[in-house]
Structure formats: structure tokens, C-alpha cells
Scaffold this active site. Structure first.
Site, short mmCIF file in Angstrom:
data_model
loop_
_atom_site.label_atom_id
_atom_site.label_comp_id
_atom_site.label_asym_id
_atom_site.label_seq_id
_atom_site.Cartn_x
_atom_site.Cartn_y
_atom_site.Cartn_z
N HIS A 37 0.65 -1.36 -0.05
CA HIS A 37 -0.20 0.08 0.03
C HIS A 37 0.79 1.26 -0.14
O HIS A 37 0.46 2.19 -0.64
CB HIS A 37 -1.00 0.05 1.08
CG HIS A 37 -2.00 -1.05 1.44
ND1 HIS A 37 -1.70 -2.09 2.14
CD2 HIS A 37 -3.22 -1.39 0.63
CE1 HIS A 37 -2.67 -2.96 2.01
NE2 HIS A 37 -3.64 -2.44 1.08
N GLY A 149 -2.99 -1.57 -6.87
CA GLY A 149 -1.66 -2.49 -7.35
C GLY A 149 -1.96 -3.69 -8.35
O GLY A 149 -3.32 -3.78 -8.72
N VAL A 178 4.48 -5.52 -4.75
CA VAL A 178 5.43 -5.48 -3.67
C VAL A 178 5.53 -6.83 -3.29
O VAL A 178 4.74 -7.56 -2.67
CB VAL A 178 5.47 -4.18 -2.70
CG1 VAL A 178 6.57 -4.34 -1.68
CG2 VAL A 178 5.21 -2.99 -3.53
#
Ligand code: PAF
Length: 289
Positions: A37, A149, A178
Site C-alpha cells: 500500500h 496494485g 511489492v
């Protein structure tokens, strides 16, 4: 460091929205913020303007047997983490987003060709819930850009199409997944993994990387069946590791239809104990040469 301004209802959001001119960059979340995030919020800041983060665990995107009740709610930690990273955080209540009630009001439906495949085939109604809440968030926030994302690549694709279809005029910014040091995609649901499952979990990404490597050696005009067979071998490999694999599929990266050219995306979802993990990797034309 000063915390962001906290907006607790739609009226406070509207006042914040109208208090200054200039672009608003928006990062919708369900909270329990992690480095994934943070990367989205940093991308929003890089785009300039004011940055707004929302935290709302949306009931309409969870199925009846899913984890809505146990989904981690960590607002105090989230607000501490956001200090110095964004201008404001909106914490809508259910009535702010569904004034007529989540089941009684109006709704949008995602076409079966986008919302009924991949994760949508295993989570009926999930993407309708996502589209409905994001549309409601967008109407209230009126952002110039929104950041999502790529970890949920199907969600990102559907929301891009929604913005295009409804002519919302919002720039959609997608950011790479990520990962933890061992390759596991960061997710709030990783906390459902036991220690033993956590040791197995990186096998999902490792398998996708191996399949992607093999896909890149295929000729440009390889028939779709070749990709299906490769994907099936990945599913078997994951099942042998202890995953309960829902799907492993090569798809056209733009339409999410069957592989009909390039670029491709390799997507997978698999359950491991009490966690449902998703992941995907790009297979670009350049990478295949
Ligand atoms: O990706 C998420 O966290 C959620 O699906 C979203 C986009 C915030 C909608 O509830």
C-alpha cells in the site's frame, strides 16, 4: 510527524475536496496497510497534487463463506503508518457509501467475460462488489487519478475498463506488486498463514516465474493448447507442494481473454490453509525474444 487529516464522513470529505484547488490523487484500500500500500501511496504523491487514502472493508465484495468478519481491521496502526505520507484519510461508514443499504440500492454488473473468469469464477459476485464500491468511492471523491496494485491484476483490468466504459475521466495508475524477500506477494491475507504454510507460500511465485521462463521459449505462433498444457503442469506442481490450486492461466494481458498474441499475463490463485493467495507475472513480447 504530523498525521493526515482524518475525514469521518461524506460531508467532511466534501469539505476537504472543495477546500483547495488542484488535482486529487486517490488510493482506495481496505486498510491493514503494508509496504505494498505504501508503494501505491508514494506513487500517488509522485504524481503531485493532494493525496487521499480511503480505508473501508467493503462487505459487498466478500462471499457468504469468505473472511469479511475476520479481515484485519487495524485503523490506529494504519493512521500512524500514513503520517507524513498523504494529506487526508477518509474512513467512510457503510451509510456513506451505501445510503440505501448494501443490498437495497442500485448496482453495476461486470460482464461475465471479465468478471466471471479467473478469480471471478471462484468468487461469484466478487468483482461486482469491487466495481460497485469503487464507483461509489470515485463519485464521492471525484479524483483526477487513482492508484491500484498489479497484484490483483484482474481487479485493475476491470476497473480500468469501468472507468473507460462510464467515461469517468480518471487516470488509472497501476503499480507493480511489492514482494517479501522470498518472492511472496505482500497481502493482508498473508497473516492467515501458519509458520509452515508461510514457508511453502513463496512456491506460488517461484512456480509462476518458472512457467514464464518456459513460455518465453515458445514460438510466437504457439497454439493456445501449448499454453494450457504449460499452465496445467504449473497447477500440478503447486498441488504437489500442498496448495489447493484454483487456477493457473495464461491470458491476453489487456482483455484477459485466451492467449491470442502478446503481451501475455500469467495469473494464479491457490489456497494454502486458511489463506487464499493470488499472484501474476508479465510475459512481454520483448522478454520472449
Ligand atoms: O484492492 C482492494 O483493497 C479492494 O478491492 C478495493 C479496491 C479497495 C475495493 O474495496
Amino acid at each position: 510527524m504530523a498525521g493526515p487529516q482524518v475525514l469521518r464522513n461524506t460531508a467532511e470529505l466534501a469539505a476537504w475536496r472543495d477546500a483547495a484547488a488542484g488535482p486529487v490523487r486517490f488510493v482506495p484500500t481496505m486498510g491493514n496497510l503494508h509496504d505494498g500500500h505504501v508503494a501505491l501511496i508514494d506513487a500517488a504523491r509522485e504524481a503531485g497534487g493532494r493525496v487521499l487514502v480511503s480505508i473501508f472493508v467493503n462487505p459487498t465484495q466478500f462471499g457468504p463463506d469468505e473472511d469479511f468478519d475476520r479481515y484485519p481491521r487495524t485503523v490506529d496502526e494504519d493512521l500512524a503508518r500514513l503520517a507524513g505520507r498523504c494529506d487526508a484519510v477518509w474512513l467512510p461508514a457503510i451509510d456513506d457509501l451505501y445510503p440505501l443499504g448494501p443490498d437495497a440500492g442500485f448496482s453495476v454488473h461486470v460482464s461475465e467475460s471479465l468478471g466471471g473468469i479467473l478469480c471471478g469464477a471462484h468468487r461469484p459476485g466478487h468483482f461486482d462488489g469491487v466495481a460497485n464500491v469503487v464507483l461509489r468511492l470515485f463519485h464521492r471523491v471525484r479524483p483526477d487519478a487513482a492508484v491500484f496494485g498489479e497484484k490483483d491484476f484482474q481487479q485493475l483490468t476491470i476497473l480500468r475498463r469501468m472507468v473507460e466504459d462510464f467515461g469517468l475521466g480518471i487516470e488509472m495508475i497501476g503499480r507493480p506488486t511489492v514482494r517479501e524477500a522470498d518472492g511472496l506477494a505482500m497481502s493482508s491475507r498473508n497473516r492467515y498463514l501458519t509458520e509452515r504454510e508461510r514457508a511453502v507460500a513463496p512456491g506460488l511465485h517461484a512456480t509462476l516465474l518458472e512457467l514464464a521462463r518456459r513460455a518465453r521459449t515458445l514460438p510466437e505462433d504457439a497454439p493456445a493448447g501449448t499454453f494450457s498444457a504449460l499452465a496445467q503442469s504449473g497447477k500440478e506442481r503447486l498441488d504437489a507442494m500442498g496448495f489447493d490450486t484454483e487456477y493457473v492461466e495464461f491470458r491476453d494481458a489487456r482483455s484477459l481473454g485466451p492467449p491470442a498474441g502478446h503481451p501475455l499475463r500469467l495469473l494464479a490463485a491457490a489456497r494454502l490453509g486458511g489463506a487464499r493467495l493470488i499472484d501474476n507475472v508479465a510475459i512481454s513480447p520483448q522478454a520472449r525474444r
